[in-house]
Each structure stands twice: as structure tokens, then as C-alpha cells.
Design an enzyme around this catalytic site. Structure first.
Site, PDB file in Angstrom:
ATOM      1  N   GLY A  71       0.705  -1.213  -0.033  1.00  0.00           N
ATOM      2  CA  GLY A  71       0.021  -0.160   0.089  1.00  0.00           C
ATOM      3  C   GLY A  71       0.754   1.201  -0.066  1.00  0.00           C
ATOM      4  CG  ASN A 152      -4.235   3.817   9.952  1.00  0.00           C
ATOM      5  OD1 ASN A 152      -4.469   4.881   9.489  1.00  0.00           O
ATOM      6  ND2 ASN A 152      -3.013   3.371  10.321  1.00  0.00           N
ATOM      7  CD  GLN A 180      -6.249  -1.008   7.913  1.00  0.00           C
ATOM      8  OE1 GLN A 180      -7.060  -2.042   8.150  1.00  0.00           O
ATOM      9  NE2 GLN A 180      -4.967  -0.914   8.455  1.00  0.00           N
ATOM     10  CB  SER A 200      -1.487  -3.593   1.385  1.00  0.00           C
ATOM     11  OG  SER A 200      -0.126  -4.076   1.840  1.00  0.00           O
ATOM     12  CB  ALA A 201      -1.738  -8.930  -0.263  1.00  0.00           C
ATOM     13  CG  HIS A 202       0.086  -6.747   5.054  1.00  0.00           C
ATOM     14  ND1 HIS A 202       0.315  -6.469   6.325  1.00  0.00           N
ATOM     15  CD2 HIS A 202       0.444  -5.762   4.401  1.00  0.00           C
ATOM     16  CE1 HIS A 202       0.463  -5.391   6.514  1.00  0.00           C
ATOM     17  NE2 HIS A 202       0.544  -4.839   5.186  1.00  0.00           N
ATOM     18  CB  THR A 238      11.334  -9.309 -11.673  1.00  0.00           C
ATOM     19  OG1 THR A 238      12.390  -9.122 -12.417  1.00  0.00           O
ATOM     20  CG2 THR A 238      10.735 -10.685 -12.044  1.00  0.00           C
ATOM     21  CB  CYS A 326       4.209   2.142   9.997  1.00  0.00           C
ATOM     22  SG  CYS A 326       2.931   3.272   9.799  1.00  0.00           S
TER      23      CYS A 326
END
Length: 378
Positions: A71, A152, A180, A200-202, A238, A326
Site C-alpha cells: 500500500g 487505520n 483497510q 495491500s494484501a496482508h 520483476t 508503522c
């Protein structure tokens, strides 16, 4: 000792099905997606299939999805692109945004001399749309509005349709950090006119280190990273094939079970609020009411300052947060709470509890029992 994880706004555990999808990809699909031989073509096909399937969840085309490392990169890519490529001269945001937006906007303000204006929030930290409307009316400069869908730290929900309508009315770009929200709320980008979103996948039981940015069709993209032509020239590097496959799987599971998961987590949250208010009647919710905030996030302000509370909860096996992950190592406190609480209330200890479908009533009861022990010792 029990172990209870209630910090799902920081990150979520990967689901077994997601781990399996990632593992299978790692075992059978090791090619570079940019290679033209069969191994590369197979990897490229996996990436493009994931892109197409992810796009379907938002009712957009696959060409509008750009894979990123998460994200924060997605937010940066969008904001830098708006200023350096689209000619945005002014950004309207709030002082309670995630630092991925706030710090980037402040850098752009200093480095590229853009104008930055901040919408006002109410006494519960909710963005005031009338303030946004006033700011949009004040200037004819090319403007981007950047406001997060779900805060968040306190879980406040942006009235996203109203904000999108205001931006459209005033011919402003609209960017929303939806980190979120994705995996927890349905987002149809044909019904709600948003120009850019970040994911963001997590945050929805996928892998860490992978996410995506959505750029509405027709908006050109200037890359931040140089040295390759991956992601249609929008993002050199990549592609993280295995994590992209895992993100696709996690999002599919989240969207398929959206209603059932929400109903379950809402019951957990309401039960916890009811019981902890019985234990501590003068405890306060930071943010809007539980019905008006994200069902996954609950930020509580205790009636006293207890600098050891998080530490003692951790010793009891309970993982929670004092703010965004964070910023958890910072001694500066929460910029979000500072944005709407007075100095006396801000000093009191606040804790963010964030729930997932993997949590249980038994875990909530364990947390409540630990609070009972803490109160006995006071």
C-alpha cells in the site's frame, strides 16, 4: 498462557488456502514473467490471470491494476504521478491520514512547491464533507483529493460516495487509500467514481510485500522506479509472482465470504464493547460510534494514563496496538488522536483492538479476564 492476536489492522495471518497457493506457485512456477520462453510465459500468464481476477472484484479492467510491493508504494506511485505527470498543483487531504500519504504529500509540498490544504474533522475525527466542499470551491488550481476510506487507527469510515461526488462536481482527482477497506467492504469503481486506490494484501489474509494501485483508465502513469518495462512500463521490477497469486487467492476468499465474515466480526466487536464497558464504565471510544466505524477496528481510550498497559497485555499473550504498526516504535504518540482530542484526553492511554474472522469469543473473554486482573491490581 493463552495467545490472542487482536492487531489485525497491522497485519493479518495468512490463510491456509493462501499459503497453499503461494507454495504451489513457488514449486511449479519459477520463471521470470518477462522471459519469452515457456517458463516465462507461464509466469506471465499467472500474473495476468491474477490481475484480471482482481480487477473483476472492483468492476474495472485488468489494464487499470498495477502491482506494487504494498500500500505504501501504491500511495507514493499515485501521489507522485499526480504531481509530476498529471500537473496537479494542489492536494487536499486530512491530518489524520496514514503516513504513507501524509509524509509523501509533505515531501511533494516542499520539493515541488504544491499547495496543500487540510479538511477539518469533527470531535470524533470524522472528515467534514462541508469543509471539503469549501476547500474545493476556493481555488481553480488542478487539485487532487486524498482521503482514506477507513482510518487505520480509529476505523472511521469516509462517506466515500459523497466525497467522490464533490470531486467530480469540482473536476478534482480523487485518491483513496483503501488499504483497510479492501477485503472488508465491497467497492464498485463503476458506481463510485474514484480515480486512484491503493491496496495491500496482508490486510486481508494475504502475503506481505505485495499490493496494487488502481489508475482509472485514460490516466497516464509515470513510473517512480526505472530500469525495466514491467507492469506496462508503470513500475519497473520483476513481478513478485508467488505473492501476486497469493493476493489473488486471499481477495477471492475475502470477497466470497464478505457478508458472513462481517456479521461474525460485528458480533465479536459488539460483545467486547458491551463487556468492557461493564468493567470500565467511563472508558471512551476514539472515533465515531461502533455502528459508524469499520467493524474490524475498535480504538478505546482508558480513563487514566497507563504507560505499561500494552506491555502488560503483551506479557499476558495479547497482541494489540497503541496506533498504526508503522508508528508503534515512536514516542511521539498518535497523530490521529492528536488531530481531534484535547491535550488532557490525548495523554490518556488509548489501545487499538482490531479483529478478524479468525478470532473467537473465547479469545475475547480471555482478554476481558486479563483486564479484570489489571483492575484488581490498581
Amino acid at each position: 498462557m493463552n495467545s490472542v492476536y487482536l492487531d489485525n489492522a497491522a497485519t493479518t495471518p495468512m490463510l491456509p488456502e493462501v499459503i497453499e497457493a503461494v507454495q504451489q506457485s513457488m514449486q511449479t512456477n519459477f520463471g521470470n514473467p518477462s522471459s519469452i520462453h515457456q517458463y516465462g510465459r507461464k509466469a506471465k500468464a499467472a500474473v495476468e490471470t491474477a490481475r484480471k481476477n482482481i480487477a473483476k472484484h472492483f468492476n474495472v479492467s485488468s489494464s487499470e491494476i498495477i502491482f506494487t510491493a504494498g500500500g505504501t508504494e501504491a500511495d507514493n506511485l499515485i501521489l507522485f504521478n499526480a504531481v509530476l505527470n498529471l500537473g496537479v498543483e494542489r492536494i487536499i487531504t486530512s491530518k489524520i491520514e496514514h503516513h504513507a500519504v501524509l509524509n509523501t504529500v509533505q515531501f511533494l509540498e516542499k520539493k515541488h512547491k504544491i499547495t496543500v490544504d487540510y479538511v477539518r474533522v469533527n470531535e470524533n475525527g470524522a472528515v467534514l464533507t462541508e469543509s471539503l466542499g469549501g476547500l474545493l470551491s476556493e481555488s481553480k488550481k488542478k487539485t487532487l483529493v486524498s482521503l482514506m476510506y477507513v482510518n487505520n487507527e480509529i476505523g472511521n469510515l469516509l462517506p466515500i460516495d459523497d466525497v467522490a461526488a464533490l470531486c467530480k462536481e469540482h473536476n478534482a482527482y480523487f485518491h483513496s487509500d483503501t488499504v483497510q477497506a479492501i477485503g472488508h467492504y465491497a467497492i464498485d469503481l463503476q458506481k463510485t467514481s474514484i480515480d486512484f486506490i491503493a491496496a495491500s494484501a496482508h490486510k486481508f489474509h494475504g502475503p506481505k510485500g505485495v499490493g496494487f494501485a488502481y489508475f482509472k483508465k485514460g490516466i497516464g502513469i509515470l513510473p517512480m522506479l526505472h530500469g525495466g518495462e514491467q507492469e506496462k512500463g508503470a513500475r519497473s521490477s520483476t513481478e513478485n509472482v508467488h505473492s501476486i497469486v497469493g493476493m489473488e487467492k486471499a481477495l477471492a476468499i475475502a470477497c466470497e465470504n464478505l457478508r458472513e465474515d462481517k456479521e461474525y466480526i460485528v458480533r465479536l466487536k459488539k460483545y467486547f464493547v458491551k463487556k468492557i464497558k461493564e468493567l470500565i464504565p467511563n472508558i471512551k471510544i476514539n472515533g465515531e460510534s461502533i455502528e459508524e466505524t469499520s467493524y474490524t477496528i475498535l480504538n478505546l481510550r482508558f480513563p487514566i494514563e497507563d504507560k505499561m498497559l500494552l506491555f502488560n497485555l503483551d506479557l499476558s499473550g495479547i497482541a494489540v496496538s497503541g496506533g498504526s504498526a508503522c508508528q508503534s516504535g515512536s514516542s511521539k504518540g498518535s497523530h490521529v488522536l492528536r488531530g481531534f482530542l484535547d491535550e488532557e484526553e490525548e495523554k490518556k492511554t488509548s489501545v487499538r483492538f482490531s479483529f478478524s474472522k479468525l478470532n473467537t469469543i473465547d479469545e475475547v473473554d480471555y482478554v476481558l479476564n486479563q483486564f479484570k486482573k489489571v483492575l484488581k491490581n490498581k
